[in-house]
Scaffold this motif. Structure first.
Motif, mmCIF file in Angstrom:
data_model
loop_
_atom_site.group_PDB
_atom_site.id
_atom_site.type_symbol
_atom_site.label_atom_id
_atom_site.label_comp_id
_atom_site.label_asym_id
_atom_site.label_seq_id
_atom_site.Cartn_x
_atom_site.Cartn_y
_atom_site.Cartn_z
ATOM 1 N N GLU B 161 0.633 -1.553 0.359
ATOM 2 C CA GLU B 161 0.219 -0.123 -0.316
ATOM 3 C C GLU B 161 0.607 1.254 -0.171
ATOM 4 O O GLU B 161 1.868 1.717 1.019
ATOM 5 C CB GLU B 161 -0.526 -0.140 1.363
ATOM 6 C CG GLU B 161 -2.468 -0.282 0.954
ATOM 7 C CD GLU B 161 -3.072 -0.324 2.397
ATOM 8 O OE1 GLU B 161 -3.238 0.464 2.534
ATOM 9 O OE2 GLU B 161 -3.246 -1.065 3.486
ATOM 10 N N ALA B 162 0.444 2.047 -0.631
ATOM 11 C CA ALA B 162 1.018 3.931 -0.754
ATOM 12 C C ALA B 162 1.095 4.267 0.606
ATOM 13 O O ALA B 162 -0.070 3.942 1.184
ATOM 14 C CB ALA B 162 0.961 4.722 -1.666
ATOM 15 N N THR B 165 -2.143 8.764 0.093
ATOM 16 C CA THR B 165 -2.935 8.187 -1.598
ATOM 17 C C THR B 165 -3.766 9.657 -1.948
ATOM 18 O O THR B 165 -4.273 9.619 -0.674
ATOM 19 C CB THR B 165 -4.231 7.485 -1.520
ATOM 20 O OG1 THR B 165 -4.123 6.906 0.215
ATOM 21 C CG2 THR B 165 -3.598 5.653 -1.606
ATOM 22 N N ALA B 172 -0.658 13.008 -6.130
ATOM 23 C CA ALA B 172 0.155 11.514 -4.893
ATOM 24 C C ALA B 172 2.029 12.116 -5.317
ATOM 25 O O ALA B 172 2.342 11.768 -4.640
ATOM 26 C CB ALA B 172 -0.129 10.829 -5.782
ATOM 27 N N ASN B 176 4.035 12.402 -2.549
ATOM 28 C CA ASN B 176 5.344 11.558 -2.239
ATOM 29 C C ASN B 176 6.472 11.939 -2.338
ATOM 30 O O ASN B 176 7.492 12.564 -1.843
ATOM 31 C CB ASN B 176 5.234 10.627 -3.113
ATOM 32 C CG ASN B 176 4.693 9.767 -2.285
ATOM 33 O OD1 ASN B 176 4.118 9.196 -2.111
ATOM 34 N ND2 ASN B 176 3.618 9.182 -3.794
#
Lengths: 288, 400
Positions: B161-162, B165, B172, B176
């Motif tokens: 999973e990121a 999100t 995104a 990130n």
């Protein structure tokens, strides 16, 4: 029962090959006090020299082996003269330099020959059969040649002038210098010798399996295990270590799990380093 | 490494006061600001690559904290990167642990791996320790292959999973990027603080002469373990966050564990300058981006007829060999030294002898220095309006 015997014979054959690789490695460490992480790359150079000589130049495999011996020996000597000689007082620097060198050599082979494995012809075709055991003639030759070279090396080191000088340097570079031995020249001889042995081993390894750009990594790691187990700098320790590790590898792969290949010897290496770092026949390095 | 080490002592007040910084520190801060502003100027694809580069730089810094400072060269630093990345991914995929908690667990496990590798450091010296570190990731990789059903073997695991999100793809990516940037700055500050502290001085002393450290009544083993655990935790944190960043990192041996990862990090750190923290940070960023750039080139080298994209690692290893040989201190040290020399040369009367080591009184500042100084003055007035006539930083130094 025959199966066990065949496995044992295979182990003996492959151990002979490991001994060739490990002796060169231990010579350099024992005499020069440095770890040559490009030893695996030297082996790869030997294998590809033989491949190039046979596939591209159309020479016989025996000529190819001779070429491998010369080219790998020269590479090793040039590596020493051009790079290691200047930094040999800093073992860590030597490790980084030789490690990066081995990456560079691998990449050169990727660029020149690609990533596909190459076949190297056998030095002697056919099979030998005795007492229900069949052995590739090529492997038997490796065994014979390995012992011939090891014997020659032991005789040379113990009975010739130069050999004794190398031995003296390995015991104490300062002491050797005091009696007029040029230690730099002795280091050069050991690098040359180690390179030539690795070159020959590379040809055999390439003819048993195939030659690929990463083929030197496995034998390099095995050499660590062998040399550490046998005792760094000890030739007889390396021969014994090679057979112990060779048997361990072959039997683990045959009877436990083939995916464990390589793991057993690594575990041996770590255990020996932690429990008895000087190995079976080793001595603490006499001086820095 | 017999490179000389800067032993400037500065108090934390100096560190916090931007007006008292040396020129190179100001340039460093400017560089950080520039990295922080980058995603505004480049496309999303570039931002993704830069995110990867930031994680790689963090990884390179973690290598430097143990290898560059204590001289215990780790040839298998990928071990910590992989322990962090894999355990975090496994916890998330197998037990549904939320990414943030999984990352924390991954970091802790990597620190444990640091103890496992650091404790032999008590017993083993130099080359022997390097051997253990070289072999440790090989063993881990073998274990991954043997237990392929759990670890996915050579192919690795599917992406977990990121951590962040968002609905929009662009948001995104930017988020990130800033997450990676935040980690980069945090680790940079943390490692700079540790290595510039008294503990850092002991690290360097261990590198130069371990016996002398022991003779001074300090326990080198304690410091070595501390360095290993710190470095492993930072490396594991980078690895864990890396795998939770979609389209940047994934839990695969080729990205986290193989021998080349361990060697790439050494190359990057050496290029930048071992034992400086800033050097490996710069080296890591440049190495990652330059390799990416070279990998995308279609230009073919004339004589051998091979595209540059296949030569990238070869080129880097050759450059590293040359640098190790001719510039063992790395690029950052070299730039600082030459920068200083160039600035001194630019001054009028730089070649004039000065009696009894006294200071020249004329305004000998370069235009760059003058600009920065005028900014300083403005900033100082803003910060301390009541002390308008505070002494200049140089005079301040003399008083102390």
């Amino acid at each position: 029962m025959v199966n066990v015997l065949t496995t044992a014979v295979n182990a003996v054959m492959i151990s002979a090959l490991y001994a060739l690789v490990a002796i060169g490695f231990t010579l350099i460490f024992g005499v020069g006090g440095v770890l040559n992480l490009a030893h695996g790359a030297t082996l790869t150079i030997g294998a590809f020299t033989a491949y190039y000589a046979t596939a591209a130049l159309g020479l016989g495999i025996w000529t190819g082996t001779l070429a491998a011996l010369v080219v790998a020996g020269l590479f090793s000597a040039v590596l020493y003269l051009g790079m290691i000689r200047w930094v040999q007082d800093e073992p860590i620097m030597v490790m980084i330099l030789t490690l990066v060198t081995s990456i560079a050599v691998e990449q050169v082979f990727v660029v020149v020959f690609g990533t596909q494995p190459k076949a190297i012809p056998s030095l002697l075709p056919g099979q030998l059969s005795a007492a229900g055991i069949t052995v590739q003639t090529n492997q038997a030759l490796t065994f014979a040649l390995s012992w011939l070279l090891i014997g020659a090396l032991i005789v040379a080191v113990n009975y010739t002038q130069t050999g004794k000088a190398i031995l003296a340097t390995s015991m104490s570079a300062k002491g050797a210098a005091l009696v007029g031995i040029e230690s730099d020249r002795m280091y050069l001889y050991t690098w040359l010798l180690a390179g030539a042995l690795a070159g020959v081993a590379g040809v055999f390894l390439g003819s048993f399996r195939t030659a690929s750009y990463t083929m030197g990594r496995g034998p390099l790691v095995l050499s660590f295990s062998i040399v550490v187990l046998g005792g760094i700098g000890s030739i007889r320790g390396s021969v014994l270590g090679a057979y112990l590790i060779g048997f361990l590898e072959v039997f683990v792969v045959s009877y436990v799990d083939s995916s464990l290949s390589g793991l057993a010897s690594l575990v041996v290496l770590v255990v020996v380093l932690l429990v008895k770092p000087e190995g079976l026949f080793g001595r603490e390095l006499a001086e820095a | 490494m017999s490179e000389d080490v800067t032993t400037e002592r500065s108090t934390y007040r100096d560190l916090l006061d931007p007006t008292s910084l040396a020129l190179r520190h100001k340039l460093g801060l400017l560089g950080l600001v520039a990295i922080g502003l980058l995603p505004l100027g480049v496309g999303p694809l570039m931002a993704l690559k830069l995110t990867g580069a930031l994680y790689f730089a963090v990884f390179a810094m973690s290598w430097d904290a143990v290898s560059g400072y204590t001289g215990q060269i780790s040839f298998g630093h990928a071990l910590f990167f992989a322990v962090g990345g894999y355990s975090s991914a496994l916890l998330n995929l197998g037990w549904g642990v939320p990414p943030a908690a999984a990352i924390l667990a991954g970091t802790v496990l990597a620190a444990v791996a640091g103890i496992v590798v650091g404790v032999p450091a008590l017993r083993l010296e130099g080359p022997y320790l390097s051997l253990i570190t070289l072999v440790a990731p090989l063993i881990l990789l073998q274990i991954f292959i043997v237990f392929s059903d759990i670890f996915g073997g050579e192919l690795g695991l599917s992406s977990p999973e990121a951590l962040l999100t968002f609905e929009s793809f662009e948001t995104a990516i930017t988020a990130n990027y800033y997450l990676a940037f935040g980690l980069f700055v945090f680790v940079l500050v943390l490692l700079l603080a540790v290595t510039r502290s008294d503990a850092g001085a002991v690290f360097t002393a261990i590198r130069e002469d371990e016996d002398a450290v022991a003779a001074a009544g300090l326990n080198p083993a304690k410091f070595k373990i501390f360095a290993f655990v710190l470095s492993a935790a930072v490396g594991g944190l980078a690895g864990a966050m890396f795998v939770h960043t979609p389209s940047v990192g994934s839990p695969q041996p080729s990205q986290l564990l193989v021998l080349t990862v361990s060697i790439e990090v050494i190359i990057a750190a050496v290029l930048g300058g071992m034992g400086t923290i800033v050097g490996p940070a710069v080296g890591g960023l440049v190495f990652y981006m330059l390799r990416d750039y070279l990998g995308g080139l279609t230009w073919t080298v004339p004589v051998v007829g091979v595209p540059v994209s296949e030569l990238d690692l070869l080129l880097f290893s050759l450059v590293t060999l040359a640098l190790l040989f001719f510039l063992p201190g790395g690029v950052v040290r070299w730039a600082i030294r030459n920068g200083r020399r160039a600035m001194r040369r630019g001054e009028p009367g730089a070649d004039r002898a000065v009696p009894d080591g006294g200071e020249r009184v004329e305004d000998l500042r370069t235009p760059l220095e003058r600009t920065l100084d005028s900014y300083d003055e403005a900033l100082r007035d803003r910060l301390n309006p009541q002390e308008g006539d505070r002494p200049t930083p140089q005079e301040d130094d003399h008083e102390r």
